[in-house]
Scaffold this motif. Structure first.
Motif, PDB file in Angstrom:
ATOM      1  N   THR A   1      52.671   4.771  55.338  1.00 23.15           N
ATOM      2  CA  THR A   1      53.399   6.270  55.725  1.00 23.15           C
ATOM      3  C   THR A   1      52.072   7.604  55.062  1.00 23.15           C
ATOM      4  OG1 THR A   1      55.878   6.337  54.555  1.00 23.15           O
ATOM      5  CG2 THR A   1      55.049   5.660  57.118  1.00 23.15           C
ATOM      6  N   GLY A   2      51.901   6.842  54.113  1.00 21.92           N
ATOM      7  CA  GLY A   2      50.997   7.816  53.178  1.00 21.92           C
ATOM      8  C   GLY A   2      49.461   7.645  53.422  1.00 21.92           C
ATOM      9  N   SER A   3      48.544   7.502  52.364  1.00 21.49           N
ATOM     10  CA  SER A   3      47.089   7.797  53.230  1.00 21.49           C
ATOM     11  C   SER A   3      46.501   6.469  52.040  1.00 21.49           C
ATOM     12  CB  SER A   3      46.093   8.465  51.909  1.00 21.49           C
ATOM     13  OG  SER A   3      46.181   9.545  52.626  1.00 21.49           O
ATOM     14  N   ARG A   4      45.278   5.462  52.563  1.00 18.46           N
ATOM     15  CA  ARG A   4      45.007   4.292  52.404  1.00 18.46           C
ATOM     16  C   ARG A   4      44.183   4.723  51.516  1.00 18.46           C
ATOM     17  NH1 ARG A   4      45.829  -0.573  56.478  1.00 18.46           N
ATOM     18  NH2 ARG A   4      47.090  -0.663  57.165  1.00 18.46           N
ATOM     19  N   ILE A   5      43.705   4.026  50.207  1.00 16.52           N
ATOM     20  CA  ILE A   5      43.301   4.689  49.727  1.00 16.52           C
ATOM     21  C   ILE A   5      41.925   3.342  49.002  1.00 16.52           C
ATOM     22  CG2 ILE A   5      44.409   6.334  48.661  1.00 16.52           C
ATOM     23  CD1 ILE A   5      44.145   4.354  45.865  1.00 16.52           C
ATOM     24  N   SER A   6      40.880   3.247  48.567  1.00 15.79           N
ATOM     25  CA  SER A   6      40.086   2.192  48.735  1.00 15.79           C
ATOM     26  C   SER A   6      38.854   2.650  47.377  1.00 15.79           C
ATOM     27  CB  SER A   6      38.768   1.787  49.595  1.00 15.79           C
ATOM     28  OG  SER A   6      38.168   3.245  49.921  1.00 15.79           O
ATOM     29  N   PRO A   7      39.273   3.553  45.670  1.00 11.22           N
ATOM     30  CA  PRO A   7      38.645   3.640  44.716  1.00 11.22           C
ATOM     31  C   PRO A   7      37.703   2.371  44.206  1.00 11.22           C
ATOM     32  CG  PRO A   7      41.011   3.529  43.989  1.00 11.22           C
ATOM     33  CD  PRO A   7      40.891   3.178  45.393  1.00 11.22           C
ATOM     34  N   ASP A   8      37.213   3.034  42.766  1.00 13.29           N
ATOM     35  CA  ASP A   8      36.864   2.323  42.006  1.00 13.29           C
ATOM     36  C   ASP A   8      38.269   0.971  41.234  1.00 13.29           C
ATOM     37  OD1 ASP A   8      34.357   1.876  43.339  1.00 13.29           O
ATOM     38  OD2 ASP A   8      33.148   3.672  41.850  1.00 13.29           O
ATOM     39  N   LEU A   9      39.194   2.527  40.507  1.00 14.43           N
ATOM     40  CA  LEU A   9      39.953   2.060  39.827  1.00 14.43           C
ATOM     41  C   LEU A   9      41.195   2.581  40.506  1.00 14.43           C
ATOM     42  CD1 LEU A   9      40.693   0.821  37.255  1.00 14.43           C
ATOM     43  CD2 LEU A   9      40.072   3.946  36.647  1.00 14.43           C
ATOM     44  N   TYR A  10      41.593   1.957  39.646  1.00  7.33           N
ATOM     45  CA  TYR A  10      43.657   2.748  40.728  1.00  7.33           C
ATOM     46  C   TYR A  10      44.842   2.455  39.505  1.00  7.33           C
ATOM     47  CZ  TYR A  10      47.710   3.864  43.188  1.00  7.33           C
ATOM     48  OH  TYR A  10      48.755   4.203  43.320  1.00  7.33           O
ATOM     49  N   VAL A  11      45.265   3.522  39.035  1.00  4.86           N
ATOM     50  CA  VAL A  11      46.301   3.117  38.237  1.00  4.86           C
ATOM     51  C   VAL A  11      47.463   3.601  38.286  1.00  4.86           C
ATOM     52  CG1 VAL A  11      46.310   4.428  35.219  1.00  4.86           C
ATOM     53  CG2 VAL A  11      43.924   4.220  35.863  1.00  4.86           C
ATOM     54  N   ALA A  12      48.467   2.631  38.511  1.00  2.35           N
ATOM     55  CA  ALA A  12      49.356   2.575  39.137  1.00  2.35           C
ATOM     56  C   ALA A  12      50.464   2.550  37.508  1.00  2.35           C
ATOM     57  CB  ALA A  12      49.544   1.177  40.105  1.00  2.35           C
ATOM     58  N   CYS A  13      51.098   3.902  37.404  1.00  2.00           N
ATOM     59  CA  CYS A  13      52.004   4.056  36.586  1.00  2.00           C
ATOM     60  C   CYS A  13      53.385   4.331  37.110  1.00  2.00           C
ATOM     61  CB  CYS A  13      51.960   5.059  35.723  1.00  2.00           C
ATOM     62  SG  CYS A  13      49.756   5.422  35.660  1.00  2.00           S
ATOM     63  N   GLY A  14      54.383   3.342  36.870  1.00  2.00           N
ATOM     64  CA  GLY A  14      55.798   3.391  36.956  1.00  2.00           C
ATOM     65  C   GLY A  14      55.643   3.554  38.506  1.00  2.00           C
ATOM     66  N   ILE A  15      55.372   2.516  39.264  1.00  2.00           N
ATOM     67  CA  ILE A  15      55.004   2.333  40.634  1.00  2.00           C
ATOM     68  C   ILE A  15      55.107   0.745  40.797  1.00  2.00           C
ATOM     69  CG2 ILE A  15      54.033   2.079  42.630  1.00  2.00           C
ATOM     70  CD1 ILE A  15      52.421   4.473  41.590  1.00  2.00           C
ATOM     71  N   SER A  16      56.662   0.244  41.466  1.00  2.00           N
ATOM     72  CA  SER A  16      56.827  -1.179  41.445  1.00  2.00           C
ATOM     73  C   SER A  16      56.241  -2.013  42.216  1.00  2.00           C
ATOM     74  CB  SER A  16      57.991  -1.254  41.984  1.00  2.00           C
ATOM     75  OG  SER A  16      58.372  -0.636  43.039  1.00  2.00           O
ATOM     76  N   GLY A  17      55.036  -1.510  43.032  1.00  2.00           N
ATOM     77  CA  GLY A  17      54.418  -2.293  43.525  1.00  2.00           C
ATOM     78  C   GLY A  17      55.010  -3.085  45.088  1.00  2.00           C
ATOM     79  N   ALA A  18      55.505  -1.809  46.067  1.00  2.00           N
ATOM     80  CA  ALA A  18      55.980  -2.511  46.952  1.00  2.00           C
ATOM     81  C   ALA A  18      55.398  -2.785  48.172  1.00  2.00           C
ATOM     82  CB  ALA A  18      57.738  -1.295  47.903  1.00  2.00           C
ATOM     83  N   ILE A  19      56.018  -3.782  49.412  1.00  2.00           N
ATOM     84  CA  ILE A  19      54.639  -3.701  50.436  1.00  2.00           C
ATOM     85  C   ILE A  19      54.192  -2.598  50.764  1.00  2.00           C
ATOM     86  CG2 ILE A  19      54.893  -6.203  50.399  1.00  2.00           C
ATOM     87  CD1 ILE A  19      56.436  -5.089  53.190  1.00  2.00           C
ATOM     88  N   GLN A  20      55.176  -1.769  50.852  1.00  2.00           N
ATOM     89  CA  GLN A  20      55.053  -0.644  51.929  1.00  2.00           C
ATOM     90  C   GLN A  20      54.138   0.787  50.934  1.00  2.00           C
ATOM     91  OE1 GLN A  20      58.136  -1.377  51.451  1.00  2.00           O
ATOM     92  NE2 GLN A  20      58.439  -1.291  53.365  1.00  2.00           N
ATOM     93  N   HIS A  21      54.182   0.326  49.455  1.00  2.00           N
ATOM     94  CA  HIS A  21      52.452   1.135  48.924  1.00  2.00           C
ATOM     95  C   HIS A  21      51.759  -0.088  48.609  1.00  2.00           C
ATOM     96  CE1 HIS A  21      52.183   4.058  45.893  1.00  2.00           C
ATOM     97  NE2 HIS A  21      51.160   2.796  45.625  1.00  2.00           N
ATOM     98  N   TRP A  22      51.846  -1.284  48.472  1.00  2.00           N
ATOM     99  CA  TRP A  22      50.883  -2.174  47.794  1.00  2.00           C
ATOM    100  C   TRP A  22      49.801  -2.173  49.555  1.00  2.00           C
ATOM    101  CZ3 TRP A  22      48.426  -4.689  44.411  1.00  2.00           C
ATOM    102  CH2 TRP A  22      47.878  -5.469  45.103  1.00  2.00           C
ATOM    103  N   ALA A  23      49.814  -1.545  50.598  1.00  2.00           N
ATOM    104  CA  ALA A  23      49.351  -1.433  52.132  1.00  2.00           C
ATOM    105  C   ALA A  23      48.533  -0.297  51.471  1.00  2.00           C
ATOM    106  CB  ALA A  23      50.191  -1.110  53.413  1.00  2.00           C
ATOM    107  N   GLY A  24      48.606   0.733  50.946  1.00  2.00           N
ATOM    108  CA  GLY A  24      47.734   1.755  51.258  1.00  2.00           C
ATOM    109  C   GLY A  24      46.622   1.665  49.764  1.00  2.00           C
ATOM    110  N   CYS A  25      47.285   0.378  48.758  1.00  2.00           N
ATOM    111  CA  CYS A  25      46.158   0.509  47.714  1.00  2.00           C
ATOM    112  C   CYS A  25      45.577  -0.835  47.427  1.00  2.00           C
ATOM    113  CB  CYS A  25      47.197   0.656  46.046  1.00  2.00           C
ATOM    114  SG  CYS A  25      48.000   0.512  45.668  1.00  2.00           S
TER     115      CYS A  25
END
Ligand SMILES: Cc1cc2nc3c(=O)[nH]c(=O)nc-3n(C[C@H](O)[C@H](O)[C@H](O)COP(=O)(O)OP(=O)(O)OC[C@H]3O[C@@H](n4cnc5c(N)ncnc54)[C@H](O)[C@@H]3O)c2cc1C
Lengths: 327, 251
Positions: free
Chosen positions: A258-282
């Motif tokens: 329900t946010g943006s979908r990103i496709s960077p060269d590098l994603y630094v995920a700090c203190g993020i669990s990685g739920a499927i709904q977040h994973w969908a975007g990164c």
């Protein structure tokens, strides 16, 4: 004919539309219908760049609806312009990209053509009957869906395919036309656009580096080091839904279903669990570095690199090391 | 005075791997809770705001199984004053079917404004609002995060590629809401009591659904290939070396 709705930006055809073109071309070839045409609505910022991108993707004709009533975005009017071409050319498929705008126009197109539409499509499964695979449950599940009928509409999920040039590039012909528009089509046009500094999502969706932060940031004041890391790497900040719903950061920074979908060269995920709904975007980030106290967090196990630890200790140390090496 | 209808959908609440039913045709939600999409929570909030500001009412509707009354009661608890349950096996309803079933209800009533979520959290079809609007012959905008009504004119704001985009459209209309513009309110104790007591209108639909679903599969499990660069602040050097190796930082 396979018709692709393309969105443009000052660099030519947008990345997601080029992905949709590649996807559509592959579908057409497998369906035995290699005639690939494109439709663009409204003014083109750089026609030469657009035509170069289209030629590279093997597009024979660009139908350009150039009418001043289409200059301001309006889904109904834009769809009328797309349907005009699809109907007169007896398009077998209308394809577009799964951006908010692409999805909105295609939903109108499918309704007007009285046909099926599949959103978030990632693969063609079969041509007889026409069957696609698409993401549901925010990308946590794939659905096989049949697209019966003489014409169907497909919205390609962002970054599901890489934009690959056609075997042979072409010179794309341009056909400018004025679509028939009714008063009702023009009721829902954008009346104005307000650019608040940094408020649009394009900085995030186009960034080469995204520094992400989740509940682990701890509070609205917990972002200082993360913002410094973002600046040191020349990137953008992206956050989880927990962060926006707690009001720590604004919604336009949210990454995910329900946010943006990103496709960077590098994603630094700090203190993020990685739920499927977040994973969908990164998930289409080329490299993911997870910084998390929990070695079993899905973000850690699915990342390419990880540091196990408290982000409030790890991130300042990385910032320090970056500053030290820059001298 | 504008009476608002807000349409929501009961979906499984999952944050990690999703389990599938044995026949592979649906999500096995026995061990997870249920919720609605964040977009629909925002739509409920906006429905209540618009109804309050115009002296109208906010009615919540869902098409779904018997258990979906749970989601209707959540919406009553925060301020909707009427609830309609179109009881149906929503699994077999495609977006055009859902739109047709909602249109049936709207035609027999006087809802000036119909709100839906931008896309359901499970099926993610992005079409119900648009198809509904065409069925009703009304204008529609999607991706809207704030909405206000002045007389018969709706002002709707959503985000576009170059910033916030503002629309002005005549009511009656259909609007698909996106989360981010409003903070959904929490239920009060009084609200919870109301939600328990309010009778829910259960109706059926004449729409016969035509699902095109052939089956569901779980994405292939990705073997973990994570390289742990270290623990705590001591890992900083290894991190920056890695950033250099992938070309994000120049050496
Ligand atoms: C329909 C639907 C749509 C959704 N859409 C989105 C969406 O678009 N985007 C989104 O992000 N979510 C979305 N969600 C929510 C999603 O399911 C998760 O709830 C959310 O992503 C969790 O955010 P989080 O990882 O920040 O928080 P948590 O799940 O609480 O995880 C916090 C993580 O931080 C770690 N941690 C804690 N403290 C520290 C520390 N000091 N240092 C390092 N690590 C630490 C913990 O180990 C944990 O892994 C959606 C949910 C639903 C139902």
């Amino acid at each position: 004919m396979i018709l692709v709705l393309v969105e443009t930006d000052p660099q030519g055809v947008t990345l997601t539309s080029r992905e949709a073109l590649t996807f559509a071309r592959t579908m057409g070839e497998r369906m035995g219908d290699p005639q690939l045409e494109a439709v663009a609505v409204g003014p083109l910022p750089d026609t030469a760049a657009v035509l170069a991108h289209l030629g590279e993707q093997g597009v024979t004709t660009l139908h350009h609806a150039d009418d001043e009533r289409l200059a301001a975005y309006g889904a109904a009017a834009w769809a009328a312009a797309v349907v005009d071409v699809a109907s007169s050319g007896a398009a077998r498929l209308v394809v577009g990209s799964g951006t908010p705008r692409g999805m909105e126009v295609l939903a109108h197109v499918a309704t007007r053509l009285d046909c099926l539409m599949a959103a978030n499509v990632i693969a063609l499964e079969d041509t007889d009957p026409l069957t696609v695979s698409r993401q549901v449950m925010g990308g946590g599940v794939f659905e096989r869906m049949r697209l019966d009928g003489e014409v169907a509409v497909v919205a390609v999920a962002g970054h599901a395919v890489d934009p690959v040039p056609a075997a042979e590039s072409r010179t794309t012909d341009v056909r400018t036309y004025e679509p028939a528009l009714t008063d009702a089509d023009l009721l829902t046009r954008v009346v104005r656009t307000e650019k608040a500094a940094g408020e649009d999502t394009s900085a995030l969706t186009g960034a080469k580096v995204v520094v992400g932060a989740g509940r682990g940031a701890g509070s609205a004041d917990g972002f200082t080091d993360l913002l410094e890391l973002k600046d040191l790497l020349g990137g953008a900040l992206g956050v989880s839904r927990v962060v926006t719903s707690l009001g720590w950061r604004p919604h336009h920074e949210q990454v995910g279903q329900t946010g943006s979908r990103i496709s960077p060269d590098l994603y630094v995920a700090c203190g993020i669990s990685g739920a499927i709904q977040h994973w969908a975007g990164c998930q289409s980030a080329k490299t993911i570095l997870a910084i998390n106290t929990d070695p079993d967090a899905p973000m850690v196990t699915q990342a390419h690199y990880a540091v196990i630890g408290d982000l409030h200790e790890v991130v300042p140390a990385i910032n320090e090391e970056l500053r030290r090496r820059r001298g | 005075m504008t009476d608002v209808l807000v349409c929501i959908k009961r979906v499984p609440e999952t944050s990690s791997q999703v389990l599938l039913s044995e026949d592979g045709m649906s999500v096995d939600a026995r061990h997870v809770g249920h919720t609605v999409s964040p977009h629909e929570e925002a739509a409920v909030e906006i429905a209540i705001q618009v109804a309050e500001a115009s002296g109208g009412t906010a009615t919540v509707l869902t098409l779904g199984p018997a258990d979906a009354v749970e989601q209707l009661r959540d919406a009553i608890a925060v301020g909707c004053t009427r609830a309609i349950h179109v009881e149906a096996d929503s699994e077999s309803f495609g977006p055009a079917d859902v739109a047709a079933a909602i249109a049936e209800v709207v035609r027999g009533e006087d809802f000036g404004l119909v709100l839906v979520g931008n896309d359901a959290a499970d099926s993610g079809d992005f079409q119900v609002g648009v198809r509904l609007a065409y069925a009703l012959g009304r204008p529609v905008v999607t991706g809207i995060s704030t909405l206000s009504l002045d007389g018969d004119t709706l002002t709707a704001r959503g985000s576009g590629p170059d910033g916030d985009e503002i629309y002005e459209l005549p009511c009656p209309a259909v609007v698909a809401i996106q989360e981010g513009g409003v903070a959904p309110r929490y239920p009060s104790i009084v609200g919870r009591m109301k939600a328990k007591k309010l009778p829910i209108e259960t109706i059926s639909t004449t729409v016969s659904p035509t699902t095109r679903r052939l089956g569901l599969t779980s994405p292939p499990e990705r073997p973990s290939t994570v390289e742990v660069l270290g623990e705590g602040p001591e890992a900083a050097k290894a991190v920056v070396d890695m950033l250099v190796s992938i070309g994000v930082v120049s050496s």
